[in-house]
Structures are given as structure tokens and as C-alpha cells.
Design an enzyme around this catalytic site. Structure first.
Site, PDB file in Angstrom:
ATOM      1  N   ASP A 193       0.867  -1.172   0.000  1.00  0.00           N
ATOM      2  CA  ASP A 193       0.000   0.000   0.000  1.00  0.00           C
ATOM      3  C   ASP A 193       0.911   1.232   0.000  1.00  0.00           C
ATOM      4  O   ASP A 193       2.107   1.137   0.309  1.00  0.00           O
ATOM      5  CB  ASP A 193      -0.887  -0.031   1.247  1.00  0.00           C
ATOM      6  N   ASP A 252      -0.145   5.180   0.943  1.00  0.00           N
ATOM      7  CA  ASP A 252      -0.377   6.124   2.039  1.00  0.00           C
ATOM      8  C   ASP A 252      -0.485   5.387   3.366  1.00  0.00           C
ATOM      9  O   ASP A 252      -1.308   4.476   3.508  1.00  0.00           O
ATOM     10  CB  ASP A 252      -1.662   6.919   1.798  1.00  0.00           C
ATOM     11  N   ASP A 296      -1.488  -0.798   5.983  1.00  0.00           N
ATOM     12  CA  ASP A 296      -1.677  -0.256   7.337  1.00  0.00           C
ATOM     13  C   ASP A 296      -3.126  -0.188   7.779  1.00  0.00           C
ATOM     14  O   ASP A 296      -3.403   0.316   8.873  1.00  0.00           O
ATOM     15  CB  ASP A 296      -1.085   1.166   7.398  1.00  0.00           C
TER      16      ASP A 296
END
Length: 312
Positions: free
Chosen positions: A8, A10, A166
Site C-alpha cells: 500500500d 499512504d 496499514d
């Protein structure tokens, strides 16, 4: 040994939250709308920029106002997307080590594709083989459509690919694609969210990704053993209370014909004892029924969680 790692963007590779929050609050301030804290923005991101704009703008906007806010945000963010954004500490070193080990790496983001590619290349030049951002004609993460297309692009297989992110969106994306998922704890979301979504293991520092060994296996074993014990206990409790409930119900059925035949006579004698027994049977049905429902709900919930993690 994983041959491919998909990240991922961001909250995983880049700490972009300050620039995203500044862009969102710029739009809010320009219209006199309430602004939001950085922590609030951490809960808003993850599902693409249109959804982010929808979340930080007031309810009840017209379609034209919402489209205008999206355009304003996109224009401001495109200009200021590198003001405060930076890689998380340890990320460049971790990527260099993976690349040196011959690991193939790619990025999958819900950030618009036109933005994702230039941002990744700016901060990590020539590191990733492919960067896939959101496309207008394709579903966003956690739908695995773009993940599978990306994997085909870089020649990755589910068995040899690790997905790193995250948020619960990232965990579910990886799981929907049949991948092992590593949740990172330095990003926008917390441990509880990642564990609840079914992350196979969690890491606190980027360097830990280079050693998917003892610590990660211990976390995975802990996650399997604790819910498994809880699941077994819940099912045993369900069976126990189901037995008691069945006993009370059979007693109720045994008394029911006489109750229908003789009715209640509060004076004395047989009918009084019958009434007392019938009342007790119904009472025990309630007393056993409530914990039965609770235990059954917990057992079903535990089973679903195990299956979502691929451990059932």
C-alpha cells in the site's frame, strides 16, 4: 520465501496524512465548513479521494457542490502533495534491502492512478516494477480486481506474494486476493483494526519485514491459538446450555397436555402442583435460553473470525 511484495502507499510507505489534511482543511476553510484534526483525517482516508472528500465535507451538499469540492481538493493536493509528505523512517533502507535480495516489488493504492505513479517515482525512483492507482472504471480496494491485474503484470502468484498495508482495507484486499498479509503499525490505523481484519502478522518497524521469521510466526501462532481456544469454549458452552435448555423444554412438553386438559386451579391439590411445575419449567427455559443465545452468538462470531483469517 516471498518472491514478490505488494505495498500500500499512504500510511505504509509514505506519511502523506499532513498534506491530505491540509488540502482537506483548505477546502473546508474556503467554504466556511468545520475543519478536522489530523487524527480525524487518519480515519477518513483509505477508500480513495472521492470518499475522503465526501467524509470531510458537510452532509447535504448538492451534487454540484460535492463535485466542486472534489475538484478543489484535487487541484490543491496535486500542487501541495509533497509539502510535508515523506517516507516513514526505515522505509528506504528496507526497500533497498529487498531490491538487493532480488524481491520484485509493486504498489497498489486507492490514490488516483495519475497521482500515485508520480508520487512513488518521486520518493522511490526506479524501486518498484509497477504502480497501480485507482482507475475510474475499476472497483477500489478491498476489491481484488486491480490487485489481480497487478499480479499478472509482474508475474506474481498468491503463494509467493506478500501484501503489506496499514489498514483494514489493505488486509481485506490481500485476503480477497488469497495473499498472506502483513499489517504495519506505524501507519494511520491501529493494531486492533488490523487484527480484527485478519492480518497474518504485524510489524512495528520496517526492518522487521526483512526477517519474516520468529517474531512473525509467534504473532501468527498467538493469533491462531487465542481465538481457537475462545471458539472451542464458546461452542462447548453452547452445547452445555443447549442440553439444559432441551431438558427444560422436554419437561415443558411433558406437562403441557395436562395443563391443557386440567387447567390451573389455585385452590390446592394436583392442579396446584401442576401449575407450579409448569411455571418452573418455563422459568428454567428462560434461565438456560439467555446464556445459550449469548454462547451461540460468541461461537458463531469466533468461527467467522477464524474463517476470515484463513485459519478455520
Amino acid at each position: 520465501m516471498y518472491t514478490h511484495v505488494i505495498f500500500d502507499l499512504d500510511g505504509t510507505l509514505l506519511n502523506t496524512i499532513d498534506d491530505l489534511a491540509d488540502a482537506g482543511n483548505h477546502v473546508c476553510a474556503a467554504h466556511g465548513w468545520p475543519t478536522h484534526t489530523v487524527d480525524e483525517f487518519k480515519r477518513m482516508v483509505g477508500n480513495g479521494i472521492p470518499k475522503l472528500v465526501e467524509r470531510f465535507t458537510p452532509d447535504g451538499l448538492s451534487g454540484e457542490e460535492a463535485a466542486g469540492a472534489l475538484a478543489e481538493f484535487s487541484a490543491w493536493y496535486d500542487t501541495h502533495k509533497e509539502d510535508k509528505t515523506a517516507p516513514y523512517p526505515g522505509i528506504p533502507e528496507m526497500l533497498a534491502a529487498l531490491k538487493g535480495a532480488g524481491i520484485h516489488m509493486a504498489v497498489l493504492s486507492n490514490k488516483a492512478h495519475a497521482l500515485a505513479g508520480p508520487v512513488v517515482e518521486h520518493y522511490f525512483p526506479s524501486v518498484f516494477e509497477y504502480v497501480q492507482g485507482a482507475l475510474p472504471d475499476a472497483p477500489l480496494k478491498p476489491d481484488p480486481t486491480l490487485l489481480r491485474a497487478l499480479m499478472a503484470q509482474i508475474g506474481a502468484t498468491p503463494e509467493s506474494t506478500l501484501f503489506v498495508g496499514d489498514s483494514d482495507v489493505d488486509v481485506l484486499t490481500g485476503k480477497n486476493g488469497g495473499l498472506t498479509v502483513c499489517g504495519v503499525l506505524w501507519g494511520f490505523r491501529n493494531r486492533d483494526e488490523l487484527e480484527a481484519a485478519g492480518a497474518d502478522y504485524l510489524i512495528e518497524r520496517p526492518g522487521q519485514l526483512l526477517n519474516p521469521g520468529l517474531d512473525q510466526r509467534r504473532q501468527a501462532n498467538r493469533k491462531v491459538s487465542v481465538p481457537s481456544v475462545g471458539c472451542v469454549v464458546a461452542w462447548l458452552a453452547t452445547i452445555f446450555f443447549a442440553f439444559l435448555e432441551a431438558t427444560a423444554f422436554l419437561w415443558f412438553l411433558e406437562l403441557l397436555p395436562d395443563v391443557i386438559r386440567y387447567g390451573y386451579d389455585e385452590a390446592a391439590g394436583y392442579n396446584l402442583h401442576l401449575a407450579e411445575d409448569f411455571w418452573e419449567a418455563r422459568l428454567f427455559m428462560v434461565l438456560y435460553g439467555v446464556p445459550l443465545i449469548v454462547a451461540l452468538a460468541l461461537a458463531i462470531r469466533s468461527t467467522i473470525k477464524l474463517r476470515r483469517r484463513g485459519k478455520a
